[in-house]
Scaffold this motif. Structure first.
Motif, PDB file in Angstrom:
ATOM      1  N   UNK A 158       0.831  -1.187   0.000  1.00  0.00           N
ATOM      2  CA  UNK A 158       0.000   0.000   0.000  1.00  0.00           C
ATOM      3  C   UNK A 158       0.874   1.249   0.000  1.00  0.00           C
ATOM      4  N   UNK A 159       0.612   2.137  -0.937  1.00  0.00           N
ATOM      5  CA  UNK A 159       1.296   3.423  -0.969  1.00  0.00           C
ATOM      6  C   UNK A 159       0.449   4.472  -0.262  1.00  0.00           C
ATOM      7  N   UNK A 160      -0.825   4.564  -0.663  1.00  0.00           N
ATOM      8  CA  UNK A 160      -1.688   5.597  -0.098  1.00  0.00           C
ATOM      9  C   UNK A 160      -3.156   5.216  -0.281  1.00  0.00           C
ATOM     10  N   UNK A 161      -3.973   5.515   0.726  1.00  0.00           N
ATOM     11  CA  UNK A 161      -5.422   5.385   0.605  1.00  0.00           C
ATOM     12  C   UNK A 161      -5.949   6.733   0.145  1.00  0.00           C
ATOM     13  N   UNK A 162      -6.592   6.757  -1.009  1.00  0.00           N
ATOM     14  CA  UNK A 162      -7.144   7.998  -1.546  1.00  0.00           C
ATOM     15  C   UNK A 162      -8.528   8.275  -0.972  1.00  0.00           C
ATOM     16  N   UNK A 163      -9.330   7.214  -0.808  1.00  0.00           N
ATOM     17  CA  UNK A 163     -10.649   7.334  -0.191  1.00  0.00           C
ATOM     18  C   UNK A 163     -11.110   5.944   0.220  1.00  0.00           C
ATOM     19  N   UNK A 164     -12.060   5.913   1.138  1.00  0.00           N
ATOM     20  CA  UNK A 164     -12.600   4.631   1.590  1.00  0.00           C
ATOM     21  C   UNK A 164     -14.020   4.826   2.092  1.00  0.00           C
ATOM     22  N   UNK A 165     -14.836   3.804   1.854  1.00  0.00           N
ATOM     23  CA  UNK A 165     -16.193   3.780   2.395  1.00  0.00           C
ATOM     24  C   UNK A 165     -16.411   2.456   3.096  1.00  0.00           C
ATOM     25  N   UNK A 166     -17.404   2.430   3.969  1.00  0.00           N
ATOM     26  CA  UNK A 166     -17.779   1.208   4.671  1.00  0.00           C
ATOM     27  C   UNK A 166     -19.283   1.059   4.601  1.00  0.00           C
TER      28      UNK A 166
END
Length: 122
Positions: free
Chosen positions: A58-66
């Protein structure tokens, strides 16, 4: 009596539709929730890399939803680093049903690559 039942049903519909995200709708993650989701993603990447792969970091999380479904579904837009050191932006979906054997399903959608689905235990 029938009118009372209709009134209760209409009230319930109004309350559900008035909630900010709706019942069972995806919600954007931020703060500690985003940090926890990132840890779950990194744990899945580590387990998959120890087996048949894929071998991403993993380099970077740009966005996330749950979203609460039959279990929990986390959707990520992320930057992943492959074995050759190339970085790519991918969509990763983790559907977690930890009570089942192989209950974590991870789906990778990266540009110019076929969809890849892998499973692992919790």
């Amino acid at each position: 009596m029938f009118l009372a039942k209709i009134l209760v049903l209409c009230t319930a519909c109004v309350l559900v539709s008035a909630s900010p995200a709706g019942l069972g709708a995806p919600r954007n993650l931020e703060g500690q929730d985003l940090a926890n989701a990132q840890q779950r993603l990194e744990a899945s990447l580590t387990k998959l890399a120890a087996g048949d792969g894929p071998h991403y970091r993993l380099s970077k999380v740009l966005s996330a939803t749950s979203q609460v479904v039959s279990g929990v579904r986390n959707d990520y837009s992320v930057e992943l680093i492959d074995n050759q050191g190339a970085t790519k932006v991918c969509h990763v979906d983790i559907w977690s049903q930890p009570w089942l054997p192989g209950g974590i399903q991870v789906t990778f959608n990266c540009p110019n690559e076929p969809e890849l689905v892998r499973r692992h235990d919790a």
